[in-house]
Structures are given as C-alpha cells and as structure tokens.
Design a protein around this motif. Structure first.
Motif, mmCIF file in Angstrom:
data_model
loop_
_atom_site.group_PDB
_atom_site.id
_atom_site.type_symbol
_atom_site.label_atom_id
_atom_site.label_comp_id
_atom_site.label_asym_id
_atom_site.label_seq_id
_atom_site.Cartn_x
_atom_site.Cartn_y
_atom_site.Cartn_z
ATOM 1 N N ASN A 356 0.846 -1.194 0.000
ATOM 2 C CA ASN A 356 0.000 0.000 0.000
ATOM 3 C C ASN A 356 0.883 1.246 0.000
ATOM 4 N N LEU A 357 1.449 1.544 -1.168
ATOM 5 C CA LEU A 357 2.324 2.706 -1.298
ATOM 6 C C LEU A 357 1.562 3.997 -1.032
ATOM 7 N N LYS A 358 0.320 4.071 -1.490
ATOM 8 C CA LYS A 358 -0.462 5.290 -1.303
ATOM 9 C C LYS A 358 -0.601 5.626 0.177
ATOM 10 N N ALA A 359 -0.888 4.623 0.995
ATOM 11 C CA ALA A 359 -1.036 4.866 2.433
ATOM 12 C C ALA A 359 0.300 5.277 3.055
ATOM 13 N N ALA A 360 1.397 4.691 2.576
ATOM 14 C CA ALA A 360 2.717 5.040 3.104
ATOM 15 C C ALA A 360 3.055 6.496 2.809
ATOM 16 N N VAL A 361 2.782 6.928 1.586
ATOM 17 C CA VAL A 361 3.061 8.315 1.201
ATOM 18 C C VAL A 361 2.186 9.269 2.000
ATOM 19 N N GLN A 362 0.920 8.919 2.185
ATOM 20 C CA GLN A 362 0.018 9.768 2.962
ATOM 21 C C GLN A 362 0.477 9.866 4.414
ATOM 22 N N LEU A 363 0.937 8.749 4.957
ATOM 23 C CA LEU A 363 1.448 8.745 6.323
ATOM 24 C C LEU A 363 2.603 9.740 6.469
ATOM 25 N N LEU A 364 3.538 9.710 5.525
ATOM 26 C CA LEU A 364 4.698 10.593 5.606
ATOM 27 C C LEU A 364 4.308 12.049 5.364
ATOM 28 N N ASP A 365 3.340 12.284 4.500
ATOM 29 C CA ASP A 365 2.841 13.654 4.293
ATOM 30 C C ASP A 365 2.234 14.205 5.580
ATOM 31 N N ASP A 366 1.423 13.393 6.230
ATOM 32 C CA ASP A 366 0.788 13.827 7.477
ATOM 33 C C ASP A 366 1.841 14.083 8.560
ATOM 34 N N PHE A 367 2.843 13.229 8.602
ATOM 35 C CA PHE A 367 3.925 13.375 9.579
ATOM 36 C C PHE A 367 4.667 14.698 9.355
ATOM 37 N N ALA A 368 4.985 15.002 8.108
ATOM 38 C CA ALA A 368 5.685 16.253 7.798
ATOM 39 C C ALA A 368 4.842 17.466 8.169
ATOM 40 N N ASP A 369 3.534 17.400 7.900
ATOM 41 C CA ASP A 369 2.646 18.516 8.243
ATOM 42 C C ASP A 369 2.568 18.713 9.759
ATOM 43 N N ASP A 370 2.522 17.607 10.475
ATOM 44 C CA ASP A 370 2.314 17.674 11.922
ATOM 45 C C ASP A 370 3.605 17.967 12.680
#
Length: 560
Positions: A356-370
C-alpha cells in the motif's frame, strides 16, 4: 520552542492584509512585495519545498519592518533545519526589536549552530549577564540550546568561556561538565564535575553526572559502586539516584539488579511513571515481551511518555508479526527521538507487507505537516519508500529534493547514488560515489559504496580493491565491507581468499546478498553440491530474495 505550523489559506490572506496596512510611502518598505514573498513561502510549503519557503520568508523579513515577520522567518528556518537562512532572519529580527530576549536567544543559538562560535559567545554572554539570579543557574538554562544540532566541541568552548568568570559556581562547572561529556571529552568532564562536587557536595545532579562520566571512561564497577554509596549513605535516598543506579545496572548488563532498584522506587513512590517506563524498557530488552507489553500499556493510559509507549508497543507488535497493529502504533509516534524511526518503519511495513504505497506516502505527508522539524527526514524517507516500491523516477525526484535540502548529508547522497545503480544509470552513480569519496575521504561508508559498485558493475577491479581495503582500515569489523572485499577478490579470481572473507562476513551478517556471494564462490571452486546446500539454506531464510533467485537461475538450472 513551539514549531511553526503551516498557515491555512484564509489566515495567510488575513495576515497579508494586516501587514499591508496603508499604502507605503516612497521611503517605506514595499508591503506588496512583503506580501508576495509570504504568499510564495506558503505556496512552497504546500509543495513540500521547505527550502524555498524558508528563503521566501527570509526575503519578506529583510524587506518588512514588522518584527513578527522576522520572527516567523527565523522560527521557520530553525525548525526546518535551514540554519543559515534562519540566522539571516534572526539578525533582521534583532535589528527590528533589539530588546526582545527571544530574538537574541534565536541569534545566539543560530550563531552556534552555524559554527560562528565567536558571535555565539558574545550573544550568550549578554543573555547571561542581563538576567537576574545566580550566573550558574543561567548557564544551566542554556544547556538545551547548546545541545541541539551543533558541533559538541563548539558547545564546550562556548560554555567554558561563559563559565570562566564564575569559577566559584558549582553549577557553572556542572554546565561545562555536561557538555564536555556529550562531546566525548571524558577527562575534562570528570575534572569539572569533581570541582562542582567540591563546591557543592549536596548537589545530586553533579554526583550522578560524575557516575555517568565514570561509565563513559569504562569504569563500570566504579560508577556503580559510587552511585550505590550515594544511596547507601542517605537515610532517605533520592529516587532519582536509584533511577540512575538502575540505568547503570542496565547498561552493565545486570538487568535483574536494575529491576530491583526500579521495584524499590515503585514501593516508595508507586505513581512514578518514569520508573514504570524504565522497567518496561528493561523487560523489552530482556525479551520479556508480555511484561513489557503490559507495562507500556499502563504508561499509555497514564498519558505520560506517550510517544515512548507507542514506539515500543509498535516494536513488540512488529516482533510478533502483528503488522497492522505495529503500523497503527508506529504511526502515532509524531514527536521525540523515536519519531523518524517509527514513521519510517510504518511506511516500510505498509509497502512491503500491505502493498500500500499510497497509504505510506500519505502517512509521511501527514507526519511532515504535523512535525515540521522532521519534514526533511520525511522527504528522505519518502524517497526510500518510493524506491522500495520500484517507483524509481519518483524516488529520484525526492532524493534530488532531499539532497538540495541537505547537501552535506552523506547518507542521503549515497542513497541517491544507490538508486541510480538500480536504475542502471551506473556512470552517474559512479560519479556521485567518486564525489562522495572526495568529500569524505576517511568515510568507510563512501569508500565501500564506491568500491563495491566498481567491483560489481564494472571491470575496474584493482581500483575497487584499493578503495575497499582503505574502507576496511577505518571499519575493520563491518560485515558489509568484509563482504565487499570478498566479492572483489572473487572478481579478481582469488577464489580461496574470497571465500575466507565471505565466510567471515556471513558469520557476522547472515544476509541473502552475502549468501549469494558465498554460493557463487563455491561454484567457482568446483564445490557445487556444497554451494547448492548453502543456496537452499539461504532461500529458507529469505524466500523472496530476487538475488538468490538470480543465482539459482544462472548456476543451478537443472536443480529441483
């Protein structure tokens, strides 16, 4: 210090209007340009271009006469780790609001982080001298600012200068000792902390620092005995001393003694979550996962040390192959020293185990934002995860971005070069490796990466051997470098010597790549039956290894 968060679009517009104010006169700043720079900065943040955002904020600060703009620019640059840009903004902030202690603290810290020790000494000295209260206390308060992202030796030099006029202050010596120990200057740390204890024999933190210094010097038993005497000589020993003794026992490999101290603390103060945390960590490292699981769940419910609890619960779930649970726990670690490792592991599990690459990328995006302070690391991790998913072109784009953000980060540069090898852009990779070796001529990592790639992907074997032998001088026990040496010897036709090195490497690191090299060498020596046995054993350990599959297809086409 609070991390600046990305401003929502509506807030950005309101700030722009507030900053613009009345039309600027001819000799006043052009607020239209200030607003444009701020807007460009926000747009850059939306694109994850953190460096451009910091630069645009700094441009706005230099043009504006509003200290709040300079403050935002300095804070954004500091939190994203672009210290040179942040320093320029901090200087502008001090120009606009010289009475602001916060501005001058930013300037002092950024001067230290950028290596300008002379300026840092001057700025920190002013901060200490203008504050009421004992100077030693002021110096101790500066420790967090001199313990982050700078050269530890510079931190010691700065603190020694600041403490020079306060030779009769126990806390001044304690502050120097703390930074000296962090920098690895154990002897100076011991000298200073002994002086601190002489001046104030009742200062417990000095005594505990002395025990840590003894441990760092290798005097484990002496450190434990010293701390045990602190406890034994006190009718009502401080629980912090027991905690320190427990940590020393743990570091000395005496887990049962460590737990005994923790249990005593909990008998005296049942509500000490830090003691439960230490007990949980000890149980985890001793392999008592059920006990550690219960302890960390208790910590999680307490609301304290939440990030540590989530991280270790993730690790326990990971070891138990409870993948979804591990991902859930790791994903919650957004702060603290384990945040990057936790998010990276969660992203890898999402790709490798859940596809699930999409979920992995979203996880890292959220982490960077937070967590903006980890945003650049999230970019580096995103590049790694994309490469893992074989999205090579997209991965290269993010590695290029990461290198632009951190041009002096050796590991990122080497990872980018490794990706180029996987993309069969070998000449570009070799050029990158060669540049890394020029920049870090004593780095075993760069030397080995360059040497191994030459051995594996070219016929420049003698050059490769020279690089690898140089790498092994700097890190003689590295199984990866020993494997590289064995492989280049194989390429040179020295099969017996190659096998000896490869077997050494495999004994230290039973990895599928090393196993593949051993198998190829055994075949070259005519020991096919043994080679096949080793291949089958490696396949049992790593059933999905494409490298082992390639060896089988090339060398054992007739084998069942």
């Amino acid at each position: 210090m609070h991390e600046p968060r990305r401003w929502p679009a509506a807030l950005v517009l309101s700030v722009l209007v507030a900053l613009a104010g009345p039309a600027a006169a001819a000799d006043e700043p052009d607020y239209a340009d200030v607003n444009a720079y701020i807007l460009q900065a926000e747009m850059a943040l939306q694109r994850d271009d953190y460096l451009m955002a910091v630069v645009e904020y700094r441009k706005a600060a230099e043009l504006s006469d509003n200290p709040d703009v300079a403050r935002q620019a300095a804070a954004t640059g500091l939190v994203y780790g672009f210290d040179e840009e942040a320093l320029r903004a901090a200087k502008r902030w001090v120009e606009l609001d010289g009475d602001s202690r916060e501005a001058r603290l930013f300037l002092a810290q950024l001067s230290y982080r950028t290596g300008d020790t002379r300026a840092a000494k001057r700025h920190f000295a002013r901060l200490v001298n203008e504050k009421d209260g004992p100077p030693g206390e002021q110096l101790v308060k500066l420790l967090p600012y001199l313990s982050e992202d700078g050269d530890p030796a510079d931190a010691v030099a700065i603190m020694r200068t600041l403490a020079k006029a306060h030779g009769d202050s126990s806390l001044a010596h304690y502050a120097v000792a703390t930074l000296a120990l962090r920098s690895g200057d154990v002897d100076h740390a011991i000298e200073r902390v002994q002086r601190a204890i002489e001046l104030d024999p009742e200062h417990l933190k000095s005594k505990l620092l002395y025990s840590r210094a003894l441990l760092a010097r290798g005097d484990v038993d002496e450190a434990i005995d010293y701390t045990a005497r602190i406890i034994g000589d006190d009718f009502d020993p401080d629980p912090d001393a027991r905690m320190e003794l427990a940590i020393l026992y743990m570091m000395a490999g005496r887990a049962d003694d460590a737990l005994s101290q923790v249990n005593q603390i909990l008998l005296e103060q049942s509500g000490r979550t830090d003691a439960v945390r230490l007990m949980a960590i000890i149980n985890f490292h001793e392999g008592r996962l059920d006990a550690a699981w219960d302890d960390f769940n208790d910590i999680l419910m307490s609301g304290q040390f939440r990030m540590d609890a989530l991280f270790y619960l993730g690790r326990i779930s990971d070891q138990r192959d409870e993948i979804d649970r591990a991902i859930r726990f790791y994903s919650g670690v957004r702060r603290g020293s384990n945040a990057i490792a936790a998010q990276r592991r969660a992203a890898v599990l999402l790709v490798e185990e859940n596809d699930n690459l999409k979920a992995a990328v979203q996880l890292l995006d959220d982490f960077a934002d937070d967590s903006p302070s980890n945003a650049v690391a999230a970019t580096q991790t995103r590049a790694m995860v994309l490469a893992l998913a074989r999205e090579y072109d997209e991965a290269l784009k993010y590695y290029d971005m990461a290198v632009r953000f951190r041009p002096d980060d050796e590991s990122t540069i080497l990872s980018r070069a490794e990706l180029l090898v996987r993309m069969d852009r070998v000449d570009e990779a070799l050029a990158s490796y060669a540049d890394a070796v020029r920049r870090w001529p004593k780095s075993a990592l760069s030397l080995n990466a360059y040497g191994y790639t030459l051995a594996d992907r070219t016929d420049r074997y003698r050059e490769a051997e020279k690089l690898i032998r140089k790498a092994i001088k700097y890190d003689p026990d590295s199984p990866a470098i020993i494997d590289s040496l064995g492989w280049v010897l194989f390429k040179l036709g020295n099969f017996e010597e190659a096998l000896a090195q490869l077997e050494r490497a495999y004994a230290k690191l039973p990895d599928h790549e090393v196993a593949a090299h051993v198998v190829e060498t055994l075949v070259a020596l005519g020991r096919r039956d043994e080679a096949l046995q080793r291949l089958e054993a490696a396949e049992e350990m790593t059933s999905d290894s494409e490298l082992l599959e390639d060896v089988r297809q090339r060398l054992f086409t007739d084998a069942p």
